[in-house]
Design an enzyme around this catalytic site. Structure first.
Site, PDB file in Angstrom:
ATOM      1  N   LEU A   7      -1.655  32.929  45.857  1.00  0.00           N
ATOM      2  CA  LEU A   7      -0.524  32.684  46.756  1.00  0.00           C
ATOM      3  C   LEU A   7      -1.326  32.214  48.207  1.00  0.00           C
ATOM      4  O   LEU A   7      -1.701  33.180  48.995  1.00  0.00           O
ATOM      5  CB  LEU A   7       0.361  33.673  46.956  1.00  0.00           C
ATOM      6  CG  LEU A   7       0.917  34.000  45.673  1.00  0.00           C
ATOM      7  CD1 LEU A   7       2.166  35.183  46.168  1.00  0.00           C
ATOM      8  CD2 LEU A   7       1.603  33.073  44.653  1.00  0.00           C
ATOM      9  N   ARG A  14       2.430  35.556  62.054  1.00  0.00           N
ATOM     10  CA  ARG A  14       1.972  36.459  62.717  1.00  0.00           C
ATOM     11  C   ARG A  14       0.464  36.523  63.337  1.00  0.00           C
ATOM     12  O   ARG A  14      -0.028  37.287  64.213  1.00  0.00           O
ATOM     13  CB  ARG A  14       1.894  38.071  62.124  1.00  0.00           C
ATOM     14  CG  ARG A  14       3.505  38.566  61.749  1.00  0.00           C
ATOM     15  CD  ARG A  14       3.645  39.536  60.853  1.00  0.00           C
ATOM     16  NE  ARG A  14       3.576  38.914  59.374  1.00  0.00           N
ATOM     17  CZ  ARG A  14       3.753  39.541  58.135  1.00  0.00           C
ATOM     18  NH1 ARG A  14       4.177  40.758  58.146  1.00  0.00           N
ATOM     19  NH2 ARG A  14       3.669  38.976  56.987  1.00  0.00           N
ATOM     20  N   GLN A  73       3.995  24.146  47.132  1.00  0.00           N
ATOM     21  CA  GLN A  73       5.247  24.916  47.322  1.00  0.00           C
ATOM     22  C   GLN A  73       5.854  24.289  48.676  1.00  0.00           C
ATOM     23  O   GLN A  73       5.231  24.581  49.782  1.00  0.00           O
ATOM     24  CB  GLN A  73       5.203  26.455  47.404  1.00  0.00           C
ATOM     25  CG  GLN A  73       6.404  27.070  47.848  1.00  0.00           C
ATOM     26  CD  GLN A  73       5.927  28.316  48.146  1.00  0.00           C
ATOM     27  OE1 GLN A  73       4.782  28.779  48.679  1.00  0.00           O
ATOM     28  NE2 GLN A  73       7.162  29.455  48.147  1.00  0.00           N
ATOM     29  N   GLY A 140       5.273  46.489  51.040  1.00  0.00           N
ATOM     30  CA  GLY A 140       6.133  46.887  50.247  1.00  0.00           C
ATOM     31  C   GLY A 140       5.836  48.004  49.553  1.00  0.00           C
ATOM     32  O   GLY A 140       4.719  48.525  49.230  1.00  0.00           O
ATOM     33  N   GLU A 155      10.401  46.223  49.909  1.00  0.00           N
ATOM     34  CA  GLU A 155       9.784  45.722  51.096  1.00  0.00           C
ATOM     35  C   GLU A 155      10.050  46.762  52.240  1.00  0.00           C
ATOM     36  O   GLU A 155      11.113  47.134  52.294  1.00  0.00           O
ATOM     37  CB  GLU A 155      10.107  44.523  51.584  1.00  0.00           C
ATOM     38  CG  GLU A 155       9.607  43.326  50.468  1.00  0.00           C
ATOM     39  CD  GLU A 155       8.008  43.333  50.403  1.00  0.00           C
ATOM     40  OE1 GLU A 155       7.160  42.999  51.338  1.00  0.00           O
ATOM     41  OE2 GLU A 155       7.720  43.399  49.112  1.00  0.00           O
ATOM     42  N   ASN A 224      -2.074  40.112  57.903  1.00  0.00           N
ATOM     43  CA  ASN A 224      -0.986  39.586  58.483  1.00  0.00           C
ATOM     44  C   ASN A 224      -1.065  39.186  60.041  1.00  0.00           C
ATOM     45  O   ASN A 224      -0.613  38.211  60.286  1.00  0.00           O
ATOM     46  CB  ASN A 224       0.102  40.415  58.235  1.00  0.00           C
ATOM     47  CG  ASN A 224       0.540  40.665  56.984  1.00  0.00           C
ATOM     48  OD1 ASN A 224       0.236  39.739  56.069  1.00  0.00           O
ATOM     49  ND2 ASN A 224       0.949  41.816  56.810  1.00  0.00           N
ATOM     50  N   ASN A 373     -53.799  26.827  71.738  1.00  0.00           N
ATOM     51  CA  ASN A 373     -53.251  27.500  72.962  1.00  0.00           C
ATOM     52  C   ASN A 373     -52.621  26.911  73.958  1.00  0.00           C
ATOM     53  O   ASN A 373     -52.855  25.967  74.569  1.00  0.00           O
ATOM     54  CB  ASN A 373     -54.251  28.481  73.679  1.00  0.00           C
ATOM     55  CG  ASN A 373     -53.607  29.482  74.766  1.00  0.00           C
ATOM     56  OD1 ASN A 373     -53.056  30.855  74.053  1.00  0.00           O
ATOM     57  ND2 ASN A 373     -53.284  29.107  75.666  1.00  0.00           N
ATOM     58  N   ALA A 376     -48.929  28.089  80.006  1.00  0.00           N
ATOM     59  CA  ALA A 376     -47.582  28.350  80.453  1.00  0.00           C
ATOM     60  C   ALA A 376     -47.031  27.143  81.056  1.00  0.00           C
ATOM     61  O   ALA A 376     -47.815  26.226  81.761  1.00  0.00           O
ATOM     62  CB  ALA A 376     -47.769  29.445  81.832  1.00  0.00           C
ATOM     63  N   TYR A 383     -38.344  12.649  74.593  1.00  0.00           N
ATOM     64  CA  TYR A 383     -37.434  11.682  74.714  1.00  0.00           C
ATOM     65  C   TYR A 383     -37.304  10.591  75.476  1.00  0.00           C
ATOM     66  O   TYR A 383     -37.643  11.124  76.726  1.00  0.00           O
ATOM     67  CB  TYR A 383     -36.015  12.457  74.681  1.00  0.00           C
ATOM     68  CG  TYR A 383     -34.787  11.805  74.586  1.00  0.00           C
ATOM     69  CD1 TYR A 383     -34.557  11.035  73.706  1.00  0.00           C
ATOM     70  CD2 TYR A 383     -33.688  11.697  75.736  1.00  0.00           C
ATOM     71  CE1 TYR A 383     -33.263  10.338  73.568  1.00  0.00           C
ATOM     72  CE2 TYR A 383     -32.540  11.260  75.314  1.00  0.00           C
ATOM     73  CZ  TYR A 383     -32.098  10.383  74.441  1.00  0.00           C
ATOM     74  OH  TYR A 383     -31.080   9.877  74.337  1.00  0.00           O
TER      75      TYR A 383
HETATM   76  C1  UD1 Z   1       3.467  40.859  50.211  1.00  0.00           C
HETATM   77  C2  UD1 Z   1       4.428  41.692  49.222  1.00  0.00           C
HETATM   78  C3  UD1 Z   1       4.280  43.017  49.753  1.00  0.00           C
HETATM   79  C4  UD1 Z   1       2.792  43.669  49.612  1.00  0.00           C
HETATM   80  C5  UD1 Z   1       1.921  42.842  50.618  1.00  0.00           C
HETATM   81  C6  UD1 Z   1       0.318  43.165  50.292  1.00  0.00           C
HETATM   82  C7  UD1 Z   1       6.444  40.284  48.881  1.00  0.00           C
HETATM   83  C8  UD1 Z   1       7.654  40.085  48.715  1.00  0.00           C
HETATM   84  N1  UD1 Z   1       5.819  41.204  49.405  1.00  0.00           N
HETATM   85  O1  UD1 Z   1       4.241  41.110  51.729  1.00  0.00           O
HETATM   86  O2  UD1 Z   1       5.069  43.843  48.669  1.00  0.00           O
HETATM   87  O3  UD1 Z   1       2.762  45.167  50.198  1.00  0.00           O
HETATM   88  O4  UD1 Z   1       1.993  41.364  50.264  1.00  0.00           O
HETATM   89  O5  UD1 Z   1      -0.458  42.337  51.207  1.00  0.00           O
HETATM   90  O6  UD1 Z   1       5.586  39.592  48.026  1.00  0.00           O
HETATM   91  N2  UD1 Z   1       2.929  32.944  50.413  1.00  0.00           N
HETATM   92  C9  UD1 Z   1       3.343  31.881  49.921  1.00  0.00           C
HETATM   93  N3  UD1 Z   1       4.637  31.231  49.861  1.00  0.00           N
HETATM   94  C10 UD1 Z   1       5.510  31.902  50.382  1.00  0.00           C
HETATM   95  C11 UD1 Z   1       5.319  33.002  51.273  1.00  0.00           C
HETATM   96  C12 UD1 Z   1       4.045  33.636  51.206  1.00  0.00           C
HETATM   97  O7  UD1 Z   1       2.343  31.486  49.093  1.00  0.00           O
HETATM   98  O8  UD1 Z   1       6.558  31.173  50.471  1.00  0.00           O
HETATM   99  C13 UD1 Z   1       1.605  33.719  50.255  1.00  0.00           C
HETATM  100  C14 UD1 Z   1       1.066  33.774  51.735  1.00  0.00           C
HETATM  101  O9  UD1 Z   1       0.429  32.817  52.175  1.00  0.00           O
HETATM  102  C15 UD1 Z   1       0.038  35.001  51.484  1.00  0.00           C
HETATM  103  C16 UD1 Z   1       0.849  35.661  50.358  1.00  0.00           C
HETATM  104  O10 UD1 Z   1       1.574  34.940  49.754  1.00  0.00           O
HETATM  105  O11 UD1 Z   1      -1.226  34.702  51.036  1.00  0.00           O
HETATM  106  C17 UD1 Z   1       1.640  36.901  50.958  1.00  0.00           C
HETATM  107  O12 UD1 Z   1       2.637  36.593  51.928  1.00  0.00           O
HETATM  108  P1  UD1 Z   1       2.998  37.665  53.335  1.00  0.00           P
HETATM  109  O13 UD1 Z   1       3.964  36.846  53.765  1.00  0.00           O
HETATM  110  O14 UD1 Z   1       1.681  37.755  54.137  1.00  0.00           O
HETATM  111  O15 UD1 Z   1       3.617  38.785  52.496  1.00  0.00           O
HETATM  112  P2  UD1 Z   1       3.543  40.188  52.627  1.00  0.00           P
HETATM  113  O16 UD1 Z   1       4.610  40.276  53.995  1.00  0.00           O
HETATM  114  O17 UD1 Z   1       2.161  40.752  53.378  1.00  0.00           O
HETATM  115 MG    MG Z   2       0.599  39.509  53.622  1.00  0.00          MG
END
Ligand code: UD1
Ligand code: MG
Length: 465
Positions: A7, A14, A73, A140, A155, A224, A373, A376, A383
């Site tokens: 993902l 953040r 996505q 979470g 969460e 994050n 050698n 200094a 160039y």
């Molecule tokens: C998520 C988990 C949380 C876990 C934590 C661990 C969920 C709802 N929560 O929270 O339970 O403890 O990771 O690090 O899954 N991303 C997408 N598409 C989106 C949103 C996010 O691809 O629409 C990707 C982000 O780029 C990232 C990953 O998913 O790589 C996690 O997203 P993030 O927003 O960081 O989730 P957390 O709040 O950390």
């Molecule tokens: Mg995260």
């Protein structure tokens, strides 16, 4: 069959950065590169990366990864929405789907193997990685019974005070039975504080869920913000230093030094404080590096000493001594026992065995034979304002202090250049070359001391120039 989905579509609000979060660097590799590397050993049949925010930039950064499928996505409506995008590309796929968060970069390959193994043995619909953290805020929370069965993930922001006291957290790493997940994915709802589709909600919908708790919680640190980034960098550096200490490298002040994963060391290397190794760097047995040095994309033979110096793209032979305060730039090749000393810069040059460039010099685009050698302040003027030219100095030659060798120029073997010379023409072997104004001496030159309040300028005698 195994498919891996990473993902990586989120913005990473953040981080407060122009760069998508998964492209933030950590010890020389991006977060997403690290995540992909952690599952390479599993040899998955399919590898999918979910991209969204600055998708082109993320895709371009991974263009060289063979077999990676990019799934868009758009817009990004949560981790559950991200995995819903796999319904089309994985239609008809049978087997496990390993889901990795693109912002969890310190996972070990063998942990993923264990997760997959436990999942296959348990027959659960999903097995997730968990950890018990002293400070679980932001993560979470995983609710499980004594047998390791998971009932739900809630969460942090959706937990009540009582639920927040649960320190078992979701690492964001899951092994799903794809067919069973595909059935529940359409049932996810946005009934949560962020109004997003959460992948974590699939766990309660799937019924049979178990978890694997990692022994080392550092492995599942999620990034994050920049504080997390610095924490992960510290963990990674600690891992790298420990690894090399176990193999026979000494650090005088480990915490002040950083290494890249591409750094390799022989035995009995000593690394002094504030010394940093980057890129692909090899260091031979018995080298002594630092204090205060940076060595990047370079190769050092055995017994090399580097003191308060910067080396980039350099190849240094056995028993050379560099510094203090030297800079070796790309294309520098030193053979054995060379000395490159105080305030010396060398670039794109080859120095054969036993050359000495001890003080205040610039050697650029030059080839020095053995045992030269360099006096200094000697400079190769490489160039002409348009092009770079080479300087060749034969073996056993000596240049006097403050010589300028104007390239292209060739000095034969055993040449001596007088101090302060500007050499513009080739010099044959064994010759002395002088290229400087002849010294003028006038005898009985009056020296007058000015009276108080007067100018110091003397009156020149008649006929003076
Ligand atoms: C998520 C988990 C949380 C876990 C934590 C661990 C969920 C709802 N929560 O929270 O339970 O403890 O990771 O690090 O899954 N991303 C997408 N598409 C989106 C949103 C996010 O691809 O629409 C990707 C982000 O780029 C990232 C990953 O998913 O790589 C996690 O997203 P993030 O927003 O960081 O989730 P957390 O709040 O950390
Ligand atoms: Mg995260």
């Amino acid at each position: 069959m195994l498919a891996v989905a990473v993902l990586a579509a989120g913005k990473g609000t953040r981080m407060k950065s122009q760069l998508p979060k998964v492209l933030q660097p950590l010890a020389g590799a991006t977060l997403v590169e690290r995540v992909l590397a952690s599952c390479r050993n599993l040899a998955p049949q399919r590898q999918l990366l979910i991209v969204g925010h600055q998708a082109e930039r993320v895709e371009a950064s991974l263009a060289a990864v063979a077999g990676l499928e990019f799934v868009l996505q758009q817009p990004q409506q949560g981790t559950g929405h991200a995995v819903q995008q796999l319904l089309a590309p994985l239609a008809g796929f049978e087997g496990e789907l390993l889901v990795l968060n693109g912002d969890v970069p310190l996972l070990r390959a063998d942990t993923l193997e264990k997760l997959l193994d436990q999942h296959r043995r348990s027959g659960a619909a999903v097995t997730l990685l968990t950890a018990r953290l002293t400070d679980p805020s932001g993560y979470g929370r995983v609710f499980s019974d004594g047998d390791g069965r998971v009932s739900a993930i809630i969460e942090h922001r959706d937990c009540n005070d009582d639920q927040r006291r649960n320190h078992l957290i979701n690492a964001g790493i899951y092994c799903f039975d794809w067919k069973r997940l595909a059935e529940v994915l359409p049932q996810l709802s946005t009934d949560n504080d962020q109004g997003e589709l959460y992948l974590t909600d699939s766990v309660a919908l799937l019924g049979h869920a178990t978890h694997l708790e990692v022994a080392d919680p550092d492995e599942i640190l999620g990034i994050n913000d920049r504080i997390h980034l610095a924490q992960c960098e510290a963990v990674l550096q600690e891992r790298l230093r420990r690894h090399w200490m176990e193999k026979g490298v000494s650090f005088i002040d480990p915490a002040s030094c950083t290494l890249s994963e591409g750094s390799r060391f022989g035995r009995d290397v000593v690394i002094e404080p504030q010394t940093h190794l980057r890129g692909t760097t090899t260091v031979g047995d018995g080298c002594h590096l630092g204090p205060g040095s940076l060595v990047e994309d370079s190769s050092l033979g055995a017994g090399v000493e580097v003191l308060f110096s910067v080396l980039r793209g350099a190849t240094v032979g056995d028993d050379c001594a560099i510094g203090p305060y030297a800079q070796l730039r790309p294309g520098t090749v030193l053979d054995k026992r060379c000395r490159v000393g105080n305030f010396v810069e060398v670039k794109n040059s080859h120095l054969a065995d036993d050359c000495r460039v001890n003080h205040l010099s610039y050697i650029g685009d030059a080839d020095l034979g053995a045992n030269v050698n360099v006096g200094a302040g000697t400079v190769t003027a490489n160039y002409d304002g348009v092009r770079k030219h080479r300087t060749i100095i034969g073996a056993g030659s000596k240049t006097g202090a403050n010589s300028v060798l104007v390239a292209p120029v060739k000095l034969g073997e055993g040449v001596t250049v007088g101090a302060g010379s500007t050499i513009t023409k080739d010099v044959p072997a064994g010759a002395l070359a002088l290229g400087r104004a002849r010294q003028v001496v006038r005898e009985n030159w009056p020296v007058t001391s000015p009276a108080a309040g007067e100018s110091a300028a003397p009156t020149p005698p008649p006929g003076s120039p």
